[in-house]
Design a protein around this motif. Structure first.
Motif, PDB file in Angstrom:
ATOM      1  N   ASN A  76       0.848  -1.180   0.000  1.00 45.42           N
ATOM      2  CA  ASN A  76       0.000   0.000   0.000  1.00 45.42           C
ATOM      3  C   ASN A  76       0.889   1.237   0.000  1.00 45.42           C
ATOM      4  OD1 ASN A  76      -2.180   1.663   0.246  1.00 45.42           O
ATOM      5  ND2 ASN A  76      -2.507   1.270   2.419  1.00 45.42           N
ATOM      6  N   ARG A  78       2.927   4.618  -0.026  1.00 42.03           N
ATOM      7  CA  ARG A  78       2.650   5.972   0.437  1.00 42.03           C
ATOM      8  C   ARG A  78       3.396   6.990  -0.398  1.00 42.03           C
ATOM      9  NH1 ARG A  78      -1.532   5.901   3.991  1.00 42.03           N
ATOM     10  NH2 ARG A  78      -1.647   3.727   4.519  1.00 42.03           N
ATOM     11  N   ASP A  80       5.404   8.501  -3.823  1.00 39.99           N
ATOM     12  CA  ASP A  80       5.205   8.472  -5.263  1.00 39.99           C
ATOM     13  C   ASP A  80       6.535   8.375  -5.996  1.00 39.99           C
ATOM     14  OD1 ASP A  80       2.399   8.789  -5.026  1.00 39.99           O
ATOM     15  OD2 ASP A  80       2.710  10.900  -4.613  1.00 39.99           O
ATOM     16  N   GLY A 263       2.706   1.493  -8.033  1.00 41.54           N
ATOM     17  CA  GLY A 263       1.432   1.718  -7.370  1.00 41.54           C
ATOM     18  C   GLY A 263       1.317   3.089  -6.744  1.00 41.54           C
ATOM     19  N   ARG A 265       0.278   6.676  -5.751  1.00 40.64           N
ATOM     20  CA  ARG A 265      -1.096   7.195  -5.744  1.00 40.64           C
ATOM     21  C   ARG A 265      -1.274   8.362  -6.690  1.00 40.64           C
ATOM     22  NH1 ARG A 265      -3.183   6.507   0.379  1.00 40.64           N
ATOM     23  NH2 ARG A 265      -2.427   4.392   0.569  1.00 40.64           N
ATOM     24  N   ASN A 266      -0.220   9.123  -6.906  1.00 40.08           N
ATOM     25  CA  ASN A 266      -0.304  10.273  -7.804  1.00 40.08           C
ATOM     26  C   ASN A 266       0.589  10.030  -9.013  1.00 40.08           C
ATOM     27  OD1 ASN A 266      -1.866  11.867  -5.795  1.00 40.08           O
ATOM     28  ND2 ASN A 266       0.043  11.680  -4.655  1.00 40.08           N
TER      29      ASN A 266
ATOM     30  N   GLU B  27     -10.069   8.482   3.425  1.00 44.31           N
ATOM     31  CA  GLU B  27      -8.723   8.868   2.983  1.00 44.31           C
ATOM     32  C   GLU B  27      -8.671  10.320   2.559  1.00 44.31           C
ATOM     33  OE1 GLU B  27      -5.986   6.714   1.182  1.00 44.31           O
ATOM     34  OE2 GLU B  27      -6.205   5.263   2.797  1.00 44.31           O
TER      35      GLU B  27
END
Lengths: 344, 735
Positions: A76, A78, A80, A263, A265-266, B27
């Motif tokens: 997961n 965190r 980028d 993966g 997130r941005n 979130e």
């Protein structure tokens, strides 16, 4: 009339200001793991924020700690982008499938060594700066002892340097591993270990952090410190009586790298940062931040204090072979067994 | 509180969580609430009805079963226990089984098919879990456990659940890495790792090779313990029996190790005794003593640790020495014993238990210390640093780190077991030694001279170290001897600008403010939870009490690095996703410093007579009333002390939080580590100075508060404030 117009203008400007603010936050955010020194991380992130309006959250940690973090967060992510830090952990991350493949359009503007770093990892990482390995000595201390100035790797194994050389421990530091791999590539494996055993008698301490020997040499805690030369330059520029040596037999180098976390997130912003960080203007920030590595963009200005590769005979460092985790473990184990365990 | 009341409250809480609050974490922040009751803010009931979380139906059903009997006014114990436990286990198990990428427990595929991804648990789940714990506890109380007091049952069940989740769970996660070789389960690897020559080699006895890291650690810990106990004893003898008027000075010194951030003492030692250090250069210039690098390695680390531990040993021994009744010594004197004989045959044996306590405390602290070996260790490796580099070094090997962590845990537990053994004896001796009046015999002259010869140079040494720290932040580069005055470092870190409005431009402000905020939030929680647990352990009689006590103490014995990485591993993915938040820092501090609160609470409770509780109970008060109106007011000093300690500990912790900080929540100590790595000692020292002053202000302020709150009766005759507390609450300097 004019007052009204001014008011009107102000209102419009205000509205645009609001709009601009709106778009700025709509640009989203980016989390960067930064593994160079804080003085370089901060202006870099600030410049990117100014250039794009993307707000950056930056965490600075050493490259080993960052790799640990990315590994722990693999399920997961965190972060980028992972920007900076010596190339080996980046290659390791690529090998472990922790980072994302990305072919930046900026690759064409880069030095060949930077592109090769990307090609060797299937475009999961890319070179952003390079720094040659070498050593620095404390000039007044050397004079006091009336030792002739060392020029080569071989000089450091001489008896007059007994207990005067400091280098990091390859178990904990990428710098020291680079030295190990460099010597093996220059001399061949068995002669390199013979040399390292001789050097071992002169080593007063195997530090944990790679840059620590330069600091120790700067304060005179040791006579010679083996580090990346830009670490020594940073000490010299702040006034330390250091002389830098690019060893005559040739030397290896690190390629500071950048990767996108798999993966992320941005992802879009991560790519924007990636492209931006490879541009000449972004790479010019390093020199202002007292980071004297060679930038990877061909048109980025080279800081005048930077140790030029022309003066330092560089070997053709095979990152693919020596960056491999198994080869690395084998070499370090052998070093631990044959060198570290020996008498001094 | 009756079981029925608690059961109904728990049902209400769980229903609230299920029907109203968003089940998953938000979130995107509170903005997502706009979508309620759909979207990402949907409560469980909406998710169930839409079929998106059909595997959570059992949670709702279990909850519904309990409703009718509870509403009708019955509390069926067995049913409540089963449903409570069922809800908790099912929710967490399903959270683990179905993660962000859909099904994670692939062996469940025939049952669950291919469920959609499931994010982390949120407020709704929290309320349901709290409610389930309440149901569980009320069930236990209804069956007659915990003296049928539902409040006590809830406290015990709740704290046990929290401890399992935040101490035992993460620890289990990381230690299980010791039995894995890559992804393969290999118990043989554990044996190989635990018995590896890197840990146990005795090569240094015969050859020039270094010894195993376990021997290094043991040697360092033993030496630290012996030396700090000895120095502490000399200080205590001189302060209590030596007729010296420096006692306030000694006492002021004892506060220093508590408020010193990690690394800074080690850096000061380098500045003083490094090869180009101030003292070294002086000795070279004046006495031609050759400059050497002796500080890097065992001597340097030992010196730094003794500096931190000796004042704490002094605290313990000072208290013990004052508690010894002079009447025994007088008796001995009247029978014609010489002063040294009295000391040897009366005073010394009475001191033995306190000496053992000081020794073991020093031993355990040395095992946990990470900062000093990191900076001063040189080639000398101990377990705590070896573990750190096995995780974060160039050769990443979590299995090896876990095995080494197991060894460190074993050493610490060994020490604790010994301490428990000695504590048993201590009680016996102190009681015998208690008397009333008489004048303590002065020290034998020879002993007094010896004490003086150790104490005064040591004071001078301490003053020099802290002098360097004070000065170091305000000169250009103390490491290179550039002693011209400058504000530069303070400005870099703490610049404030007034241009358009107030702006904190210094690079350290973020981390400083976060540190203070996190410490200030964590401290009251730690103190409160710790005192509650202490009360449960000391005053309530229930099965599993010893287990609960052991679990509260467990987190103290775990090395900080292990805690940090285990928290990242355990709380980065659903069901409980906390990384990157300030909450994970707070939780880490709370559960890591919990032993401080518990110990302080236990010590304070030992001073409050049980009959007060009993009187309250006979007059019809339940556990809640007794706790609120009798016990807590009497424990105020202990609570405040626990507050101060957990605040200070949270501000100086480093190894546990180095992997937990994030861009938005950075901490002061981690910032300092970065400065030290970059070789910017001056900036690190400047920052540390500021931290020292902040903590000093907090500790002194709290001590002043305690002074006023001193209890009229029942409290210990000596001031119960900070001075006595370390005896009960071990200090973990630099860990």
């Amino acid at each position: 009339m004019s007052a009204t117009r001014r008011l009107f203008g102000a209102a419009i400007a205000g509205a645009f200001g609001l709009l601009a603010a709106g778009t700025a936050s709509a640009q989203g955010s980016l989390t960067v793991y930064c593994s160079v020194q804080e003085e370089w991380c901060r202006p870099m992130m600030a410049a990117f924020e100014r250039a794009t309006g993307i707000s950056v959250a930056m965490t600075r940690r050493s490259s080993g700690e960052t790799l640990t973090q990315i590994r722990a967060e693999a399920q997961n992510p965190r972060g980028d982008v992972w920007w900076g830090g010596t190339g080996d952990p980046h290659m390791q991350a690529a090998q472990e499938n922790l980072t994302q493949e990305y072919r930046s359009p900026m690759l064409a503007q880069l030095q060949p060594w930077a592109v090769r770093q990307a090609e060797q990892t299937g475009f999961r990482t890319v070179g952003i700066y390079a720094g040659a390995l070498g050593y620095s000595y404390n000039a007044p201390e050397l004079q006091r002892r009336r030792i002739t100035a060392p020029r080569c790797w071989a000089d450091l194994a001489k008896p007059e340097f007994r207990g005067e050389v400091q280098v990091a421990d390859p178990n904990t530091s990428g710098t020291a591993y680079t030295m190990l791999a460099t010597l093996v590539q220059i001399m061949g494996e068995d002669p390199a270990f013979t040399y390292l055993r001789a050097l071992h008698r002169n080593v007063n301490q195997y530090t944990r952090s790679g840059a620590a020997p330069a600091r120790a040499a700067a304060t005179g805690e040791t006579l010679v410190g083996i580090t990346f030369l830009h670490d020594a330059v940073a000490q010299k520029v702040s006034g330390a009586p250091l002389e830098l040596v690019g060893p005559c037999e040739g030397t290896g180098y690190e390629i500071g790298s950048m990767s996108i976390v798999r993966g992320a997130r941005n992802m879009d912003n991560a790519r924007r940062f990636y492209d931006w960080a490879l541009s000449a203007e972004a790479q010019a920030i390093g020199a202002e931040a007292k980071a004297y590595q060679l930038p990877s963009n061909r048109s980025a200005p080279i800081p005048p204090q930077a140790p030029r590769f022309e003066n330092v005979p560089l070997i053709d460092y095979d990152f693919a072979r020596w960056g491999n985790a198994q080869e690395r473990t084998r070499l370090i184990d052998r070093w631990q067994r044959e060198v570290r365990a020996g008498a001094r | 509180m009756g079981a029925l009341t608690l059961g109904r409250a728990a049902l209400l809480c769980a229903a609230l969580g299920m029907l109203l609050l968003p089940w998953h974490g938000l979130e995107g922040g509170p903005a997502e609430l706009a979508a309620w009751p759909g979207g990402t803010a949907a409560p469980l009931v909406a998710l169930l009805l839409s079929g998106a979380r059909w595997w959570l139906w059992p949670v709702a059903l279990l909850l519904v079963i309990t409703a009718p009997p509870l509403l009708r006014g019955r509390a069926p114990g067995g049913l409540l226990v089963a449903t409570g436990a069922g809800i908790i286990l099912w929710t967490l198990a399903m959270g683990e089984a179905i993660g962000l990428r859909g099904l994670d427990w692939h062996w469940l595929a025939p049952l669950l098919g291919a469920p959609p991804p499931q994010p982390s648990l949120g407020w709704g789940a929290l309320f349901v879990l709290v409610g389930a714990t309440g149901l569980f506890a009320s069930g236990l109380a209804a069956r007659g456990a915990f003296g049928a007091d539902a409040f006590v049952a809830f406290l015990v069940a709740g704290s046990a659940f929290l401890l399992l989740l935040f101490v035992f769970g993460p620890l289990f996660t990381i230690l299980s890495a010791a039995v894995y070789e890559g992804d393969r389960f290999a118990p043989g690897a554990l044996v190989a790792r635990v018995t590896a020559p890197e840990a146990w080699s005795l090569a240094c006895l015969a050859t020039h090779e270094g010894c195993g890291v376990v021997w290094n650690t043991l040697l360092l810990a033993t030496l630290t313990a012996v030396l700090s106990t000895m120095i502490g004893l000399f200080f205590a003898l001189l302060a209590v029996r030596g007729g010296v008027r420096a006692a306030p000075l000694f006492r002021a010194m004892t506060i220093l190790p508590l408020i010193t951030p990690p690394f800074v003492v080690a850096m000061a030692l380098i500045v003083l005794f490094g090869r180009t250090g101030i003292v070294t250069t002086f000795m070279w210039d004046w006495f031609d003593i050759p400059r050497s690098r002796w500080i890097y390695g065992l001597p340097g680390v030992l010196l730094a640790q003794v500096l931190a531990q000796a004042p704490i040993a002094f605290l313990l021994l000072d208290g013990a020495l004052r508690a010894i009744s002079p009447s025994l010594e007088e008796a001995s004197a009247t029978m014609g014993a010489r002063r040294f004989t009295i000391f040897r045959t009366v005073t010394w044996p009475l001191l033995k238990p306190a000496l053992a306590a000081a020794f073991l405390l020093g031993f355990v602290e040395s095992l946990a210390d990470f900062g000093n070996p990191l900076v001063l260790g040189g080639d000398f490796d101990v377990l705590s640093t070896r573990i750190f580099f096995a995780i974060a070094g160039a050769r990443h090997d979590p299995g090896r780190a876990a095995a080494l962590a197991l060894l460190l845990l074993a050493l610490t537990f060994g020490a604790f077991a010994l301490q428990a053994l000695w504590l048993g004896r201590r009680r016996y001796t102190t009681v015998t030694g208690k008397g009333d009046s008489g004048i303590p015999a002065p020290l034998p002259a020879g002993l007094k001279l010896t004490c003086g010869l150790v104490v005064w140079p040591w004071m001078l040494f301490t003053a020099a170290v802290y002098g360097v720290i004070l000065v170091g932040g305000f000169v250009h580069d103390i490491g290179r001897g550039d002693m011209s005055f400058t504000w530069r470092h303070i400005l870099t870190a703490f610049e404030v600008e007034w241009r358009d409005g107030f702006a904190l431009r210094g690079s350290a402000w973020d981390s400083l403010l976060t540190t203070i905020e996190v410490a200030a939030i964590a401290a009251p929680i730690t103190a409160f939870l710790g005192i509650l647990l202490a009360w449960l352990i000391a005053r309530q009689d229930f099965r599993g009490r010893r287990t609960l006590e052991f679990m509260t103490m467990l987190s103290f014995a775990i090395p900080g690095t292990v805690v940090g990485v285990s928290y990242v591993m355990a709380f980065n993915v659903p069901p409980i996703e906390l990384t990157g938040t300030a909450l994970i820092l707070i939780l880490c501090f709370v559960f890591r410093n919990l032993p401080v609160g518990v110990r302080g609470g236990l010590a304070a409770l030992a001073q409050i007579d049980r009959s007060l509780d009993e009187a309250s109970a006979t007059m019809g008060a339940g556990a809640v009333d007794t706790l609120r109106r009798v016990v807590l007011p009497l424990m105020r000093p202990a609570i405040i002390t626990a507050l101060a300690f957990s605040f200070v500990h949270a501000m100086t912790a480093v190894s546990a939080v180095i992997f937990l900080v994030s861009a938005r929540h950075n901490l002061a100590t981690v910032y300092i580590v970065g400065r030290v790595e970059a070789g910017e000692m001056a900036l690190a020292i400047a920052y540390s100075t500021v931290l020292i002053f902040i903590m000093l202000a907090v500790v002194l302020g709290i001590e002043k508060g305690v002074g006023r709150a001193r209890l009229g009766r029942r409290a210990a005759p000596a001031s119960p404030g900070l001075r006595n507390a370390p005896a009960a609450a071990p200090v973990r300097a630099g860990a």
